[in-house]
Design a protein around this motif. Structure first.
Motif, PDB file in Angstrom:
ATOM      1  N   ARG A  36      36.079  30.754  91.600  1.00  0.00           N
ATOM      2  CA  ARG A  36      35.245  30.711  90.394  1.00  0.00           C
ATOM      3  C   ARG A  36      33.877  30.192  90.800  1.00  0.00           C
ATOM      4  NH1 ARG A  36      36.068  29.696  84.723  1.00  0.00           N
ATOM      5  NH2 ARG A  36      33.998  29.767  83.755  1.00  0.00           N
ATOM      6  N   GLN A  37      32.839  30.777  90.241  1.00  0.00           N
ATOM      7  CA  GLN A  37      31.481  30.300  90.475  1.00  0.00           C
ATOM      8  C   GLN A  37      30.911  29.768  89.164  1.00  0.00           C
ATOM      9  OE1 GLN A  37      28.845  32.961  92.522  1.00  0.00           O
ATOM     10  NE2 GLN A  37      30.402  33.674  93.950  1.00  0.00           N
ATOM     11  N   ILE A  38      30.232  28.630  89.252  1.00  0.00           N
ATOM     12  CA  ILE A  38      29.597  28.069  88.061  1.00  0.00           C
ATOM     13  C   ILE A  38      28.132  27.791  88.358  1.00  0.00           C
ATOM     14  CG2 ILE A  38      31.750  27.060  87.223  1.00  0.00           C
ATOM     15  CD1 ILE A  38      30.706  24.326  88.169  1.00  0.00           C
ATOM     16  N   ASP A  39      27.313  27.939  87.343  1.00  0.00           N
ATOM     17  CA  ASP A  39      25.896  27.606  87.460  1.00  0.00           C
ATOM     18  C   ASP A  39      25.717  26.107  87.253  1.00  0.00           C
ATOM     19  OD1 ASP A  39      25.059  30.260  87.863  1.00  0.00           O
ATOM     20  OD2 ASP A  39      25.158  30.627  85.706  1.00  0.00           O
ATOM     21  N   VAL A  40      24.855  25.503  88.034  1.00  0.00           N
ATOM     22  CA  VAL A  40      24.595  24.076  87.906  1.00  0.00           C
ATOM     23  C   VAL A  40      23.185  23.878  87.375  1.00  0.00           C
ATOM     24  CG1 VAL A  40      26.234  23.368  89.663  1.00  0.00           C
ATOM     25  CG2 VAL A  40      23.939  23.970  90.355  1.00  0.00           C
ATOM     26  N   GLU A  41      23.065  23.024  86.395  1.00  0.00           N
ATOM     27  CA  GLU A  41      21.770  22.784  85.764  1.00  0.00           C
ATOM     28  C   GLU A  41      21.270  21.365  85.963  1.00  0.00           C
ATOM     29  OE1 GLU A  41      22.134  23.848  81.709  1.00  0.00           O
ATOM     30  OE2 GLU A  41      22.355  25.995  82.097  1.00  0.00           O
ATOM     31  N   GLU A  42      22.156  20.461  86.358  1.00  0.00           N
ATOM     32  CA  GLU A  42      21.731  19.079  86.548  1.00  0.00           C
ATOM     33  C   GLU A  42      22.127  18.598  87.937  1.00  0.00           C
ATOM     34  OE1 GLU A  42      23.821  16.186  84.137  1.00  0.00           O
ATOM     35  OE2 GLU A  42      25.175  17.758  83.434  1.00  0.00           O
ATOM     36  N   THR A  43      21.258  17.776  88.489  1.00  0.00           N
ATOM     37  CA  THR A  43      21.501  17.217  89.814  1.00  0.00           C
ATOM     38  C   THR A  43      22.549  16.117  89.731  1.00  0.00           C
ATOM     39  OG1 THR A  43      19.243  17.694  90.505  1.00  0.00           O
ATOM     40  CG2 THR A  43      20.424  16.010  91.744  1.00  0.00           C
ATOM     41  N   GLY A  44      23.417  16.095  90.721  1.00  0.00           N
ATOM     42  CA  GLY A  44      24.416  15.033  90.759  1.00  0.00           C
ATOM     43  C   GLY A  44      25.727  15.498  91.337  1.00  0.00           C
ATOM     44  N   LEU A  45      26.758  14.671  91.159  1.00  0.00           N
ATOM     45  CA  LEU A  45      28.063  14.900  91.765  1.00  0.00           C
ATOM     46  C   LEU A  45      28.997  15.585  90.772  1.00  0.00           C
ATOM     47  CD1 LEU A  45      29.879  14.328  94.271  1.00  0.00           C
ATOM     48  CD2 LEU A  45      30.603  12.239  93.096  1.00  0.00           C
ATOM     49  N   TYR A  46      29.609  16.679  91.227  1.00  0.00           N
ATOM     50  CA  TYR A  46      30.612  17.394  90.456  1.00  0.00           C
ATOM     51  C   TYR A  46      31.973  17.145  91.112  1.00  0.00           C
ATOM     52  CZ  TYR A  46      26.804  19.983  88.207  1.00  0.00           C
ATOM     53  OH  TYR A  46      25.703  20.330  87.494  1.00  0.00           O
ATOM     54  N   ARG A  47      32.962  16.794  90.283  1.00  0.00           N
ATOM     55  CA  ARG A  47      34.298  16.486  90.793  1.00  0.00           C
ATOM     56  C   ARG A  47      35.290  17.492  90.226  1.00  0.00           C
ATOM     57  NH1 ARG A  47      38.991  13.101  90.312  1.00  0.00           N
ATOM     58  NH2 ARG A  47      39.284  11.818  92.183  1.00  0.00           N
ATOM     59  N   PHE A  48      36.013  18.176  91.126  1.00  0.00           N
ATOM     60  CA  PHE A  48      36.994  19.180  90.729  1.00  0.00           C
ATOM     61  C   PHE A  48      38.382  18.686  91.128  1.00  0.00           C
ATOM     62  CE2 PHE A  48      32.976  21.173  91.733  1.00  0.00           C
ATOM     63  CZ  PHE A  48      32.736  21.976  90.630  1.00  0.00           C
ATOM     64  N   SER A  49      39.350  18.892  90.261  1.00  0.00           N
ATOM     65  CA  SER A  49      40.708  18.440  90.563  1.00  0.00           C
ATOM     66  C   SER A  49      41.718  19.452  90.055  1.00  0.00           C
ATOM     67  CB  SER A  49      40.972  17.066  89.943  1.00  0.00           C
ATOM     68  OG  SER A  49      40.771  17.092  88.545  1.00  0.00           O
ATOM     69  N   SER A  50      42.796  19.574  90.815  1.00  0.00           N
ATOM     70  CA  SER A  50      43.905  20.454  90.461  1.00  0.00           C
ATOM     71  C   SER A  50      45.167  19.827  91.010  1.00  0.00           C
ATOM     72  CB  SER A  50      43.692  21.854  91.051  1.00  0.00           C
ATOM     73  OG  SER A  50      44.827  22.670  90.842  1.00  0.00           O
ATOM     74  N   ASP A  51      46.073  19.448  90.120  1.00  0.00           N
ATOM     75  CA  ASP A  51      47.282  18.726  90.532  1.00  0.00           C
ATOM     76  C   ASP A  51      46.849  17.459  91.278  1.00  0.00           C
ATOM     77  OD1 ASP A  51      48.826  20.714  89.341  1.00  0.00           O
ATOM     78  OD2 ASP A  51      48.799  21.938  91.159  1.00  0.00           O
ATOM     79  N   SER A  52      47.249  17.336  92.538  1.00  0.00           N
ATOM     80  CA  SER A  52      46.883  16.149  93.322  1.00  0.00           C
ATOM     81  C   SER A  52      45.699  16.411  94.240  1.00  0.00           C
ATOM     82  CB  SER A  52      48.079  15.693  94.167  1.00  0.00           C
ATOM     83  OG  SER A  52      48.485  16.730  95.052  1.00  0.00           O
ATOM     84  N   LEU A  53      45.080  17.583  94.110  1.00  0.00           N
ATOM     85  CA  LEU A  53      43.968  17.961  94.984  1.00  0.00           C
ATOM     86  C   LEU A  53      42.637  17.620  94.328  1.00  0.00           C
ATOM     87  CD1 LEU A  53      45.278  21.468  96.095  1.00  0.00           C
ATOM     88  CD2 LEU A  53      45.489  19.315  97.334  1.00  0.00           C
ATOM     89  N   THR A  54      41.693  17.230  95.156  1.00  0.00           N
ATOM     90  CA  THR A  54      40.359  16.880  94.673  1.00  0.00           C
ATOM     91  C   THR A  54      39.306  17.475  95.589  1.00  0.00           C
ATOM     92  OG1 THR A  54      41.151  14.790  93.738  1.00  0.00           O
ATOM     93  CG2 THR A  54      38.801  14.984  94.109  1.00  0.00           C
ATOM     94  N   ALA A  55      38.252  17.982  95.005  1.00  0.00           N
ATOM     95  CA  ALA A  55      37.110  18.484  95.771  1.00  0.00           C
ATOM     96  C   ALA A  55      35.829  17.991  95.111  1.00  0.00           C
ATOM     97  CB  ALA A  55      37.124  20.011  95.843  1.00  0.00           C
ATOM     98  N   LEU A  56      34.835  17.707  95.930  1.00  0.00           N
ATOM     99  CA  LEU A  56      33.562  17.194  95.442  1.00  0.00           C
ATOM    100  C   LEU A  56      32.439  18.121  95.888  1.00  0.00           C
ATOM    101  CD1 LEU A  56      34.100  13.460  96.428  1.00  0.00           C
ATOM    102  CD2 LEU A  56      34.467  14.469  94.186  1.00  0.00           C
ATOM    103  N   ALA A  57      31.458  18.276  95.031  1.00  0.00           N
ATOM    104  CA  ALA A  57      30.275  19.061  95.378  1.00  0.00           C
ATOM    105  C   ALA A  57      29.064  18.382  94.768  1.00  0.00           C
ATOM    106  CB  ALA A  57      30.397  20.498  94.872  1.00  0.00           C
ATOM    107  N   HIS A  58      27.993  18.333  95.531  1.00  0.00           N
ATOM    108  CA  HIS A  58      26.768  17.698  95.049  1.00  0.00           C
ATOM    109  C   HIS A  58      25.699  18.761  94.868  1.00  0.00           C
ATOM    110  CE1 HIS A  58      23.185  15.158  94.892  1.00  0.00           C
ATOM    111  NE2 HIS A  58      23.983  14.168  94.596  1.00  0.00           N
ATOM    112  N   SER A  59      25.116  18.755  93.687  1.00  0.00           N
ATOM    113  CA  SER A  59      24.032  19.688  93.392  1.00  0.00           C
ATOM    114  C   SER A  59      22.703  18.998  93.604  1.00  0.00           C
ATOM    115  CB  SER A  59      24.139  20.180  91.947  1.00  0.00           C
ATOM    116  OG  SER A  59      22.999  20.928  91.591  1.00  0.00           O
ATOM    117  N   GLY A  60      21.834  19.642  94.374  1.00  0.00           N
ATOM    118  CA  GLY A  60      20.537  19.051  94.665  1.00  0.00           C
ATOM    119  C   GLY A  60      20.607  18.144  95.873  1.00  0.00           C
ATOM    120  N   PRO A  61      19.445  17.696  96.372  1.00  0.00           N
ATOM    121  CA  PRO A  61      19.416  16.808  97.535  1.00  0.00           C
ATOM    122  C   PRO A  61      20.159  15.510  97.272  1.00  0.00           C
ATOM    123  CG  PRO A  61      17.227  17.696  97.055  1.00  0.00           C
ATOM    124  CD  PRO A  61      18.100  18.062  95.901  1.00  0.00           C
TER     125      PRO A  61
END
Length: 699
Positions: A575-600
């Motif tokens: 899945r692709q999502i558009d990001v409009e604000e700078t900062g940390l995005y946290r994704f989780s599914s069951d016991s799995l976690t992924a992090l992505a940072h938008s912007g510097p």
């Protein structure tokens, strides 16, 4: 119609000045010598000089040009927090309504964006303003309105460098009492050796109150597979926290700053530090039960990997040799069984048995040690040959309790092409192998070469990833406790390495297999990743299941949402999502976690987000512009000052009004010249004066 007096001299400039000088000199002499009779003579000389200047009356047909006002709106990341977007929109609408009522005024609208060329992300309002002003004549510019929070990073150091000689007014989308806290990372590791730890130095900063920051802040520290830890820290003080590296690949630690009352935004209250875990060296023990054609395939593969330390032993005695030689005298170098399989067993990341069989070299006690080693996190790979189906099979040892496939006693000797199973199409070890049928269709034949031997076995645990003749298991993988086990039920992988019938992806298959056994994160069956690419985040979920649950996403501002992913291939959802604000995005599914940072990561945009007019004050003083604060909690009740047109003054604003400079610019559509003294008139006047002078002096 406009009238003016223009001169078109009849003589070159030097001669004209000489004539004026001589006229003044002669006139002075007349005044000194003929005081009562010098007026007419001086008048004659003045008329002569005036005629030499050739005066004309100029009439112009002028068309008035509109004044131009520029409105630039700061659309940077810090302008998207709190209710600033609504305030900005309300200000723009009210400015539009007020400016439209002013006659002879044109409005230009400009959008100021982040400076994308700068890795730290900065607000570049004046860069975009200069681009917009480049197309506007300077004699028509009435004024500039800047709608911003005041956090502008490209303000000219010298206000006089700003080209427009017009007032610059600033409309601040905030209030002076705003307060915000953020986490400031002073030192963080980028990588570390697996099993070690490093230190992170940070502090909590507070902005916006105008007072010296003080008080305690609360941090929630979340590490992988560990419960959250709460830490208290004094604002402005340095805190050092440890970061461990439990595995290879990306290791992260997430830090969240608890909000305080009336805090402006939470977008800069969360961050993640991601550092790569690097294995010092992967230690692999390869035990070859006998020399055979495929032995070098394993050895060459492992030796070619610079991250692998290989310990390889080959038992040279052929099975048919029965000469009574004691076991401990069968090799030139003694096989250190006790040291390897008892004392230092846990130092190996992977043990490979290549066509090994029971022959008294390894006591059953040591094989029992291997079983416990696997359950505690170790890994074992059994690459079998015909002896796996014999009474001397490893399945007749304590290893049977961890091996996922039991031999039937039959060895199939016929040509076949290995097929990837449905589970194999989902598993990262075999998914997408070059030439596999799974890349084409379910019934297609793989393009790789044939194998000619398969040890028939029954799989009772784990996943069968590849199968051979009559769908008999060929490659079986299983998890056991904290460790992993794999069994390859053929010794003909070397045919691919030799290029028989075109060969096959032996390197990709065997390397994936070895790295999966050594628990490399990129080869996990259940995995969640989030990757930032430009203004989008790509979410990928890997799973062996036929269906997965929705992904939970937490945005930088604290909002949460459920996302449904689309299956793009067996075992992969994206899945692709558009990001409009700078900062940390946290994704989780069951016991799995992924992090992505938008912007510097060290964005200047989110360093200070409280509204301020401090930086732009020199520009306002230089241009005579004013600053206006709009601190309304309800943007619909916001009211901008009235706008007037006036001549240029030192101060172009007041509490209740904003002034624009009326430039009174025009364009000349036509012009006409009428000479005041043509040649006949000038001659007549000159002769008349001379005659009058002669007559007067003659009397």
């Amino acid at each position: 119609m406009n009238w003016s007096l223009e001169f078109y001299p009849l003589l070159p400039g030097v001669l004209l000045y000489v004539a004026v000088g001589l006229s003044c000199l002669v006139s002075l002499i007349f005044v000194l010598t003929h005081k009562t009779r010098s007026v007419l003579r001086i008048t004659a000389f003045v008329l002569l000089v005036f005629a030499l200047f050739n005066p004309h009356i100029k009439t112009e047909n002028r068309e008035s040009l509109k004044n131009i006002a520029v409105v630039i709106s700061d659309e940077s990341s810090s302008q998207k927090i709190a209710n600033r977007p609504q305030i900005t929109q309300s200000i723009k609408q009210q400015l539009k309504n007020r400016l439209e009522k002013i006659q002879n005024l044109e409005v230009r609208w400009i959008t100021g964006q982040n400076n994308k060329d700068n890795k730290k992300e900065e607000t570049a309002v004046f860069r975009d303003l200069k681009k917009g002003l480049a197309t506007i004549p300077s004699d028509r510019l009435a004024g500039v309105f800047i709608i911003t929070d005041g956090q502008i990073h490209d303000i000219p150091k010298k206000p006089e460098e700003l080209q427009p000689a017009a007032p610059v007014h600033t409309l601040i989308t905030g209030q002076k009492t705003e307060i915000d806290r953020r986490i400031d990372i002073m030192e963080a590791p980028r990588f570390g050796i697996v099993g070690s730890s490093a230190s992170i130095k940070l502090r909590v900063m507070e902005y916006g109150t105008g007072k010296t920051p003080k008080g305690l802040a609360t941090l929630n520290i979340m590490r992988e597979d560990e419960p959250p830890e709460e830490v208290r820290i004094e604002v402005g003080e340095t805190l050092e926290i440890p970061m461990s590296f439990p595995h290879a690949g990306a290791n992260y630690i997430e830090i969240e700053l608890q909000a305080i009352p009336d805090e402006l935004t939470l977008a800069n209250n969360r961050l993640a530090i991601v550092a790569q875990g690097v294995r010092e060296n992967l230690r692999v023990l390869l035990v070859s039960g006998e020399p055979h054609a495929g032995e070098r395939t394993w050895r060459n593969l492992l030796k070619s990997d610079a991250s692998v330390d290989l310990v390889h032993f080959t038992i040279l005695r052929p099975p048919e040799k029965q000469d009574g030689t004691p076991i401990n005298e069968l090799s030139l170098i003694a096989f250190p069984t006790r040291e390897l399989f008892s004392e230092k067993l846990d130092q190996f990341d992977l043990i490979i048995f290549d066509r090994y069989r029971r022959r008294g070299v390894l006591p059953l006690l040591y094989l029992e040690n291997i079983s416990r080693y696997v359950e505690k996190g170790g890994a074992i790979l059994v690459a079998t040959g015909p002896t796996y189906a014999s009474p001397m099979s490893l399945y007749q040892t304590p290893l049977a309790q961890i091996l996922p496939a039991a031999p039937t006693g039959n060895v199939i000797e016929q040509a076949y092409r290995a097929q990837i199973t449905k589970a194999g199409q989902r598993h990262p070890v075999t998914r997408g192998l070059p030439g596999s049928a799974s890349l084409k269709s379910a019934n297609a034949t793989p393009s790789w070469g044939s194998w000619f031997r398969l040890v028939q076995a029954t799989s009772h645990a784990g996943n069968v990833l590849m199968e051979g003749v009559d769908k008999n298991p060929l490659l079986v993988l299983n998890r056991l406790g904290e460790g992993r086990v794999a069994i390859l039920l053929s010794d003909h992988a070397w045919l691919w390495a030799r290029g028989y019938e075109g060969g096959g992806p032996h390197t990709a298959l065997l390397r994936n297999l070895a790295h999966w056994l050594m628990q490399e994160p990129d080869l996990e069956e259940e995995y969640l990743t989030a990757t930032t690419k430009g203004s989008r985040i790509i979410i990928e979920r890997r799973s062996m299941e036929n269906k997965i649950d929705d992904i939970s996403v937490r945005y930088p501002n604290g909002a949460e949402k459920q996302l449904e992913l689309e299956q793009v291939s067996p075992g992969i959802w994206q899945r692709q999502i558009d990001v409009e604000e700078t900062g940390l995005y946290r994704f989780s599914s069951d016991s799995l976690t992924a992090l992505a940072h938008s912007g510097p990561l060290n964005s200047r945009e989110m360093t200070k987000v409280t509204a301020s007019d401090e930086a732009i004050q020199p520009v306002l003083k230089h241009t005579g512009g004013g600053v206006f604060w709009f601190a309304q909690h309800d943007p619909t009740k916001l009211k901008t000052p009235r706008i007037i047109m006036t001549n240029k003054k030192a101060k172009m604003y007041s509490k209740d009004w904003i002034a624009l400079h009326d430039r009174k610019a025009y364009e000349v559509k036509g012009a006409k010249l009428i000479p005041l003294l043509n040649s006949i008139l000038a001659l007549a006047l000159l002769l008349g004066l001379l005659a009058t002078t002669w007559y007067r002096e003659g009397r």
